[in-house]
Design a protein around this motif. Structure first.
Motif, PDB file in Angstrom:
ATOM      1  N   VAL A  64      31.249  33.246  49.882  1.00  0.00           N
ATOM      2  CA  VAL A  64      31.751  31.474  50.192  1.00  0.00           C
ATOM      3  C   VAL A  64      32.705  31.975  51.054  1.00  0.00           C
ATOM      4  CG1 VAL A  64      31.867  29.316  49.625  1.00  0.00           C
ATOM      5  CG2 VAL A  64      30.141  29.600  49.138  1.00  0.00           C
ATOM      6  N   LEU A  65      34.086  32.754  50.196  1.00  0.00           N
ATOM      7  CA  LEU A  65      35.505  32.460  51.115  1.00  0.00           C
ATOM      8  C   LEU A  65      35.200  33.000  51.824  1.00  0.00           C
ATOM      9  CD1 LEU A  65      38.196  31.868  50.373  1.00  0.00           C
ATOM     10  CD2 LEU A  65      38.483  33.473  48.960  1.00  0.00           C
ATOM     11  N   GLY A  70      41.711  29.220  44.146  1.00  0.00           N
ATOM     12  CA  GLY A  70      43.240  28.869  44.795  1.00  0.00           C
ATOM     13  C   GLY A  70      43.105  28.684  46.295  1.00  0.00           C
ATOM     14  N   PRO A  71      42.674  30.117  47.186  1.00  0.00           N
ATOM     15  CA  PRO A  71      42.759  30.656  48.641  1.00  0.00           C
ATOM     16  C   PRO A  71      41.069  29.332  49.254  1.00  0.00           C
ATOM     17  CG  PRO A  71      43.009  32.903  46.600  1.00  0.00           C
ATOM     18  CD  PRO A  71      42.834  31.853  45.504  1.00  0.00           C
ATOM     19  N   LEU A  72      40.348  29.714  47.944  1.00  0.00           N
ATOM     20  CA  LEU A  72      39.266  28.749  48.308  1.00  0.00           C
ATOM     21  C   LEU A  72      39.451  27.732  48.941  1.00  0.00           C
ATOM     22  CD1 LEU A  72      35.708  27.897  49.378  1.00  0.00           C
ATOM     23  CD2 LEU A  72      35.662  27.603  46.759  1.00  0.00           C
ATOM     24  N   LEU A  73      40.297  26.763  48.545  1.00  0.00           N
ATOM     25  CA  LEU A  73      41.079  25.361  49.049  1.00  0.00           C
ATOM     26  C   LEU A  73      41.793  25.819  49.705  1.00  0.00           C
ATOM     27  CD1 LEU A  73      41.720  23.885  44.784  1.00  0.00           C
ATOM     28  CD2 LEU A  73      39.727  23.341  46.598  1.00  0.00           C
ATOM     29  N   LEU A 125      50.974  33.878  62.272  1.00  0.00           N
ATOM     30  CA  LEU A 125      51.985  34.190  61.043  1.00  0.00           C
ATOM     31  C   LEU A 125      50.405  33.509  60.446  1.00  0.00           C
ATOM     32  CD1 LEU A 125      53.714  33.598  58.772  1.00  0.00           C
ATOM     33  CD2 LEU A 125      54.557  31.503  59.398  1.00  0.00           C
ATOM     34  N   GLY A 126      50.052  32.424  60.903  1.00  0.00           N
ATOM     35  CA  GLY A 126      48.699  31.255  59.991  1.00  0.00           C
ATOM     36  C   GLY A 126      47.892  33.069  59.421  1.00  0.00           C
ATOM     37  N   ILE A 127      47.411  33.289  60.472  1.00  0.00           N
ATOM     38  CA  ILE A 127      46.541  34.106  60.473  1.00  0.00           C
ATOM     39  C   ILE A 127      46.610  35.332  60.172  1.00  0.00           C
ATOM     40  CG2 ILE A 127      45.136  36.362  61.928  1.00  0.00           C
ATOM     41  CD1 ILE A 127      45.674  34.099  64.121  1.00  0.00           C
ATOM     42  N   THR A 128      47.848  35.820  59.683  1.00  0.00           N
ATOM     43  CA  THR A 128      48.142  36.836  58.848  1.00  0.00           C
ATOM     44  C   THR A 128      48.378  36.987  57.028  1.00  0.00           C
ATOM     45  OG1 THR A 128      49.992  38.082  60.264  1.00  0.00           O
ATOM     46  CG2 THR A 128      50.617  37.793  58.794  1.00  0.00           C
ATOM     47  N   MET A 159      46.257  36.270  52.470  1.00  0.00           N
ATOM     48  CA  MET A 159      45.978  36.141  51.282  1.00  0.00           C
ATOM     49  C   MET A 159      44.487  36.291  51.000  1.00  0.00           C
ATOM     50  SD  MET A 159      44.920  32.080  50.652  1.00  0.00           S
ATOM     51  CE  MET A 159      43.822  32.189  51.632  1.00  0.00           C
ATOM     52  N   LEU A 160      42.754  36.721  51.953  1.00  0.00           N
ATOM     53  CA  LEU A 160      41.643  37.111  51.691  1.00  0.00           C
ATOM     54  C   LEU A 160      41.995  38.378  50.837  1.00  0.00           C
ATOM     55  CD1 LEU A 160      39.723  35.910  54.294  1.00  0.00           C
ATOM     56  CD2 LEU A 160      39.900  34.928  52.378  1.00  0.00           C
ATOM     57  N   LEU A 161      42.524  39.302  51.585  1.00  0.00           N
ATOM     58  CA  LEU A 161      43.518  40.671  50.643  1.00  0.00           C
ATOM     59  C   LEU A 161      43.603  40.765  49.584  1.00  0.00           C
ATOM     60  CD1 LEU A 161      42.924  44.517  51.646  1.00  0.00           C
ATOM     61  CD2 LEU A 161      45.362  43.460  52.452  1.00  0.00           C
ATOM     62  N   VAL A 162      44.357  40.223  48.641  1.00  0.00           N
ATOM     63  CA  VAL A 162      44.914  40.456  47.318  1.00  0.00           C
ATOM     64  C   VAL A 162      43.629  39.488  47.157  1.00  0.00           C
ATOM     65  CG1 VAL A 162      46.576  38.738  45.861  1.00  0.00           C
ATOM     66  CG2 VAL A 162      47.141  39.732  48.119  1.00  0.00           C
ATOM     67  N   VAL A 163      42.776  37.973  47.256  1.00  0.00           N
ATOM     68  CA  VAL A 163      41.522  38.280  46.494  1.00  0.00           C
ATOM     69  C   VAL A 163      40.116  39.154  46.362  1.00  0.00           C
ATOM     70  CG1 VAL A 163      39.556  36.785  46.576  1.00  0.00           C
ATOM     71  CG2 VAL A 163      41.975  35.726  46.917  1.00  0.00           C
ATOM     72  N   VAL A 164      40.446  40.275  47.015  1.00  0.00           N
ATOM     73  CA  VAL A 164      39.216  41.125  47.620  1.00  0.00           C
ATOM     74  C   VAL A 164      39.856  42.198  46.321  1.00  0.00           C
ATOM     75  CG1 VAL A 164      38.512  42.603  49.142  1.00  0.00           C
ATOM     76  CG2 VAL A 164      38.180  40.220  50.100  1.00  0.00           C
TER      77      VAL A 164
END
Length: 131
Positions: A15-16, A87-90, A103-106, A111-116
């Motif tokens: 979902v994320l 947390g990253p989902l929220l 900056l927002g894209i990076t 954040m998604l890289l850390v989760v994956v």
């Protein structure tokens, strides 16, 4: 419990990652600055700080003995995993798919890289050990 946990975390991760592609069809420029958007952002930030408790408790012997008297390390690891995925989902919901700045894209990509990477180490490397 581990199989059920793997299914739940895989579902939330899916979902994320699929939610991140929502910027192709949806943008809400005012949502991140609204009251509800701020609540999502603050809750996501707090949930992304909670996973720090596990590595701190694991590596500092004094804290480990004090914490494990109340909570097992396995429970702390489970909290680490769930807070680290919700947390990253929220935080992603907080963005409102408004990726107007580099900056927002990076930050979102990091954040998604850390989760994956956390998901990969926790769940997929067990299969590499079996092979």
């Amino acid at each position: 419990m581990k199989d059920r946990e793997r299914v739940v975390v895989t579902g939330v991760l899916s979902v994320l990652l699929l939610g991140w592609f929502g910027f192709l069809v949806h943008r809400s420029p005012r949502f991140p600055g609204s009251g509800v958007g701020a609540v999502f952002g603050i809750a996501g930030a707090v949930l992304m700080l909670i996973p720090l408790a596990y590595p701190i408790a694991k590596r500092i012997p004094f804290l480990r003995t004090r914490i494990t008297a109340h909570v097992s390390m396995q429970s702390l690891l489970t909290l680490h995993v769930y807070a680290g995925i919700f947390g990253p989902l929220l935080a992603l919901i907080h963005t409102g798919h408004k990726f107007d700045s580099g900056l927002g894209i990076t930050l979102t990509a990091a954040m998604l890289l850390v989760v994956v990477s956390g998901f990969t180490v926790r769940y997929l490397l067990t299969y590499a050990g079996q092979e």
